[in-house]
Scaffold this motif. Structure first.
Motif, short mmCIF file in Angstrom:
data_model
loop_
_atom_site.label_atom_id
_atom_site.label_comp_id
_atom_site.label_asym_id
_atom_site.label_seq_id
_atom_site.Cartn_x
_atom_site.Cartn_y
_atom_site.Cartn_z
N LEU A 15 75.66 -74.08 102.49
CA LEU A 15 74.89 -74.25 100.99
C LEU A 15 74.57 -75.92 100.76
CD1 LEU A 15 73.35 -72.97 98.88
CD2 LEU A 15 75.78 -72.94 97.47
N GLY A 16 75.76 -76.62 101.03
CA GLY A 16 75.44 -78.06 100.73
C GLY A 16 74.43 -78.59 101.68
N ASN A 17 74.41 -78.49 103.05
CA ASN A 17 73.52 -78.81 104.01
C ASN A 17 72.15 -78.19 103.53
OD1 ASN A 17 75.36 -80.38 105.16
ND2 ASN A 17 75.69 -78.58 106.50
N GLU A 18 71.97 -76.90 103.30
CA GLU A 18 70.78 -76.47 102.73
C GLU A 18 70.14 -77.06 101.50
OE1 GLU A 18 67.72 -73.24 103.22
OE2 GLU A 18 69.39 -73.55 104.40
N ILE A 19 70.96 -77.48 100.82
CA ILE A 19 70.44 -78.04 99.40
C ILE A 19 69.87 -79.69 99.86
CG2 ILE A 19 71.20 -79.33 97.26
CD1 ILE A 19 73.18 -76.79 96.85
N VAL A 50 75.61 -64.72 103.35
CA VAL A 50 76.17 -63.89 104.73
C VAL A 50 77.59 -64.39 105.07
CG1 VAL A 50 73.94 -63.31 105.42
CG2 VAL A 50 75.21 -65.44 106.20
N TYR A 51 78.21 -65.67 104.74
CA TYR A 51 79.26 -66.17 105.12
C TYR A 51 80.39 -65.46 104.04
CZ TYR A 51 76.74 -69.52 107.75
OH TYR A 51 76.03 -70.12 108.87
N ILE A 52 79.98 -65.18 103.05
CA ILE A 52 80.90 -64.59 102.19
C ILE A 52 81.15 -63.26 102.41
CG2 ILE A 52 81.44 -64.07 99.72
CD1 ILE A 52 81.91 -66.91 100.30
N ASP A 53 80.21 -62.45 103.05
CA ASP A 53 80.03 -61.09 103.39
C ASP A 53 81.06 -60.69 104.39
OD1 ASP A 53 78.18 -60.40 101.42
OD2 ASP A 53 76.51 -60.63 102.95
N LYS A 54 81.61 -61.75 104.85
CA LYS A 54 82.71 -61.29 106.06
C LYS A 54 84.19 -61.32 105.32
CE LYS A 54 80.30 -64.39 109.51
NZ LYS A 54 80.25 -65.74 110.15
N ALA A 95 77.61 -65.13 93.87
CA ALA A 95 76.23 -65.49 94.30
C ALA A 95 75.38 -65.87 93.02
CB ALA A 95 75.47 -64.42 95.21
N GLU A 96 75.44 -65.15 92.07
CA GLU A 96 74.61 -65.29 90.88
C GLU A 96 75.12 -66.76 90.09
OE1 GLU A 96 73.87 -63.26 86.35
OE2 GLU A 96 75.00 -62.08 87.78
N PHE A 97 76.69 -66.73 90.01
CA PHE A 97 77.30 -68.14 89.36
C PHE A 97 76.66 -69.26 90.22
CE2 PHE A 97 80.73 -70.69 90.68
CZ PHE A 97 80.82 -71.42 89.25
N ILE A 98 76.73 -69.35 91.60
CA ILE A 98 76.66 -70.30 92.17
C ILE A 98 74.97 -70.61 92.06
CG2 ILE A 98 76.39 -71.47 94.45
CD1 ILE A 98 79.03 -71.35 93.52
N GLY A 99 74.05 -69.42 92.13
CA GLY A 99 72.79 -69.68 92.08
C GLY A 99 72.41 -70.28 90.64
N ASN A 100 73.11 -70.16 89.77
CA ASN A 100 72.87 -70.59 88.25
C ASN A 100 73.18 -72.13 88.13
OD1 ASN A 100 71.63 -68.51 87.48
ND2 ASN A 100 73.45 -67.55 86.61
#
Length: 171
Positions: free
Chosen positions: A75-79, A96-100, A112-117
């Motif tokens: 996520l950091g690299n994506e940003i 998808v990494y958390i889905d594991k 995911a909602e928390f991080i997205g906000n």
């Protein structure tokens, strides 16, 4: 002789299935604690180091457990590399990494909602949002502890009982 060995195998395998289900409850609690620890690390990165979200995510990823570190680092690299997508879209791509993990779908969706906000808030609002998330996730941890108390022994005993019932039906 073969019938007795088969019965022993059935009881052992159903007992192991019961233990596996019981173990999944404990692993969910462990994963909840890992998420909480990573969010506390994220709070420290933002509050005390003054890091931007991309650097904070990568830093938390390097300090977190392997099961969730891939999420934070990606996520950091994506940003860092993306200027077109919204924060929630980037989180959706990396979740998808958390889905594991052994977290429930509701736990993952809440995280995911928390991080997205976080991407839409200023520093003070981020701190308040993090604190609120930690309090809400504490309820998930308490729920997980209740389920462990209620269902852990049940799963173990049901595994043995089902094995014995199958053996009685065979024998």
């Amino acid at each position: 002789m073969i019938k007795i060995l088969g019965m022993i195998f059935v009881v052992c395998s159903t007992t192991m299935m019961g233990l596996a289900y019981s173990n999944r409850l404990n692993e969910r609690l462990c994963d909840i604690r890992k998420i909480q620890k990573s969010v506390v690390l994220l709070r420290g990165e933002i509050r005390y180091k003054g890091s931007m979200l991309a650097e904070a995510f990568v830093s938390v990823g390097t300090k977190s457990d392997r099961t969730i570190s891939e999420f934070y680092i990606s996520l950091g690299n994506e940003i860092r590399n993306n200027t077109v997508k919204s924060m929630s879209d980037m989180v959706h791509d990396c979740i998808v990494y958390i889905d594991k993990t052994n977290l429930r779908e509701t736990d993952v969706a809440h995280f995911a909602e928390f991080i997205g906000n976080l991407g839409y808030l200023d520093k003070e609002m981020q701190m308040s949002h993090i604190q609120l998330f930690l309090e809400q996730f504490e309820n998930n941890k308490e729920d997980s502890l209740e389920q462990i108390k209620m269902n852990s022994k049940l799963y173990k005993y049901m595994g043995v009982a089902i094995g014995i019932m199958v053996c009685l039906l065979i024998g």
